[in-house]
Enzyme design. Structure first.
Site, PDB file in Angstrom:
ATOM      1  N   ASP A 156      38.202  40.047  37.468  1.00 59.65           N
ATOM      2  CA  ASP A 156      38.256  39.311  38.726  1.00 59.65           C
ATOM      3  C   ASP A 156      36.829  39.158  39.254  1.00 59.65           C
ATOM      4  O   ASP A 156      35.868  39.509  38.569  1.00 59.65           O
ATOM      5  CB  ASP A 156      39.144  40.044  39.736  1.00 59.65           C
ATOM      6  CG  ASP A 156      38.447  41.261  40.304  1.00 59.65           C
ATOM      7  OD1 ASP A 156      37.578  41.825  39.605  1.00 59.65           O
ATOM      8  OD2 ASP A 156      38.748  41.660  41.443  1.00 59.65           O
TER       9      ASP A 156
ATOM     10  N   TYR B  40      43.499  36.164  35.123  1.00 63.30           N
ATOM     11  CA  TYR B  40      43.356  37.431  35.835  1.00 63.30           C
ATOM     12  C   TYR B  40      44.713  38.097  36.049  1.00 63.30           C
ATOM     13  O   TYR B  40      44.920  39.257  35.675  1.00 63.30           O
ATOM     14  CB  TYR B  40      42.645  37.259  37.189  1.00 63.30           C
ATOM     15  CG  TYR B  40      42.895  38.466  38.052  1.00 63.30           C
ATOM     16  CD1 TYR B  40      42.221  39.656  37.782  1.00 63.30           C
ATOM     17  CD2 TYR B  40      43.874  38.461  39.042  1.00 63.30           C
ATOM     18  CE1 TYR B  40      42.498  40.814  38.514  1.00 63.30           C
ATOM     19  CE2 TYR B  40      44.148  39.600  39.769  1.00 63.30           C
ATOM     20  CZ  TYR B  40      43.470  40.768  39.504  1.00 63.30           C
ATOM     21  OH  TYR B  40      43.754  41.897  40.204  1.00 63.30           O
TER      22      TYR B  40
ATOM     23  N   GLU C 150      49.633  40.912  43.288  1.00 58.53           N
ATOM     24  CA  GLU C 150      48.528  40.191  42.654  1.00 58.53           C
ATOM     25  C   GLU C 150      48.469  38.733  43.108  1.00 58.53           C
ATOM     26  O   GLU C 150      47.391  38.194  43.336  1.00 58.53           O
ATOM     27  CB  GLU C 150      48.638  40.274  41.127  1.00 58.53           C
ATOM     28  CG  GLU C 150      48.454  41.673  40.552  1.00 58.53           C
ATOM     29  CD  GLU C 150      47.076  42.265  40.850  1.00 58.53           C
ATOM     30  OE1 GLU C 150      46.165  41.544  41.266  1.00 58.53           O
ATOM     31  OE2 GLU C 150      46.926  43.490  40.662  1.00 58.53           O
TER      32      GLU C 150
END
Length: 293
Positions: free
Chosen positions: A136, A118, A35
């Site tokens: 996102d 996020y 991520e």
DNA sequence: CAACCGTGGAC
DNA sequence: TGTCCAAGGTT
């Protein structure tokens, strides 16, 4: 029912890309690494680096034990190298305070370096299967179109965006997680920013299509300049230091940006302030933490 | 909130 | 080296 969850879920099962961090057995730490790497960097460039990092630093304590220079070299050209520094710092926190594991609680995740609205929810959802909205840029765009009938989302607002998606989220944890993954996948591969491929879209009731795909009306969003900015200069300086295994003389750095020495000095100074670069006792420059680890 | 934080590929 | 864009975060 603004978005048909069942149809979306079926589409995801059939069409989703086989991305390495989606495979079985991927740990929370590995998800977190993916991520962070994926923050503003395309999947294709992240994948090979992620594979290497998974092998090299399988747990937070392994990364915490490495030096910053090693991290920054391994980060390579993914861009925004401060992310690598924050992940390294995060690894230290996880190793020291969280039993060498990635926490599951969103509030705790949010307290970690480099983990924002996020990433915290992406980890909670994709690593631990929690029912939390994951928002996102893809999700924002898909919701703007399918639900609100607009070509582009409005300006980001974490509070509003989260509430927006929360309202669409399926009840059960499992379906909510697949829903979020599918929304992101749809935005990444079909409902794209430039040329959405509505012919391949599984949604049958898109508000934007129903409205005749109206163009974006509001003011065009300002695109960030790059050429000539400090960001470009910093990138050039970092490239020299990444590729050198010994400290570099000031003159070698000067060569990367001859047009504006003041800007060059400012960029170098900011790299020192950010902890990306260090000066040696003899006045040369190197990636920060060279020799540590 | 808006500006700033890299890099490279597609148009 | 033009524009736009890419699984954002920090200040």
């Amino acid at each position: 029912m603004p978005v048909d969850t069942t149809v979306l879920q079926r589409w995801y099962a059939a069409e989703a890309r086989d991305l390495p961090w989606r495979r079985d057995g991927v740990t929370g730490w590995q998800i977190l690494m993916s991520e962070v790497m994926l923050q503003q960097t395309p999947v294709a460039r992240v994948a090979p680096i992620w594979e290497e990092w998974v092998r090299r630093w399988p747990v937070p304590s392994a990364m915490a034990a490495a030096g910053r220079a090693d991290i920054l070299r391994a980060w390579g050209k993914l861009g925004y190298p401060r992310r690598a520094l924050r992940l390294h710092e995060c690894a230290g926190v996880l190793a020291a305070d969280h039993g060498d594991r990635v926490p599951e609680d969103v509030a705790v995740l949010l307290s970690l370096p480099g983990v924002g609205a996020y990433t915290a929810r992406a980890v909670a959802c994709f690593a631990y299967g929690q029912r939390v909205p994951v928002v996102d840029t893809n999700v924002r765009r898909v919701v703007a179109r399918a639900v609100h009938g607009r070509a582009e989302p409005g300006n980001p607002s974490t509070t509003r965006d989260l509430a927006d998606v929360e309202a669409l989220l399926p009840r059960t944890r499992a379906r909510a997680a697949t829903f979020s993954a599918a929304l992101m996948e749809l935005g990444a591969t079909v409902c794209t920013a430039r040329t959405p491929d509505c012919g391949r879209c599984p949604l049958s009731n898109c508000a934007w299509v129903d409205a005749g795909r109206p163009a974006h009306d509001g003011p065009a969003k300002r695109v960030q300049k790059f050429a000539g900015t400090d960001r470009q200069v910093r990138g050039k300086l970092m490239a020299v230091l990444r590729e050198s295994d010994t400290p570099v003389e000031r003159q070698a750095l000067d060569l990367v940006w001859l047009s504006d020495p003041g800007q060059r000095d400012r960029a170098l100074h900011s790299l020192l302030v950010d902890g990306l670069v260090e000066q040696t006792d003899d006045g040369r420059f190197a990636l920060a933490g060279e020799g540590n680890g």
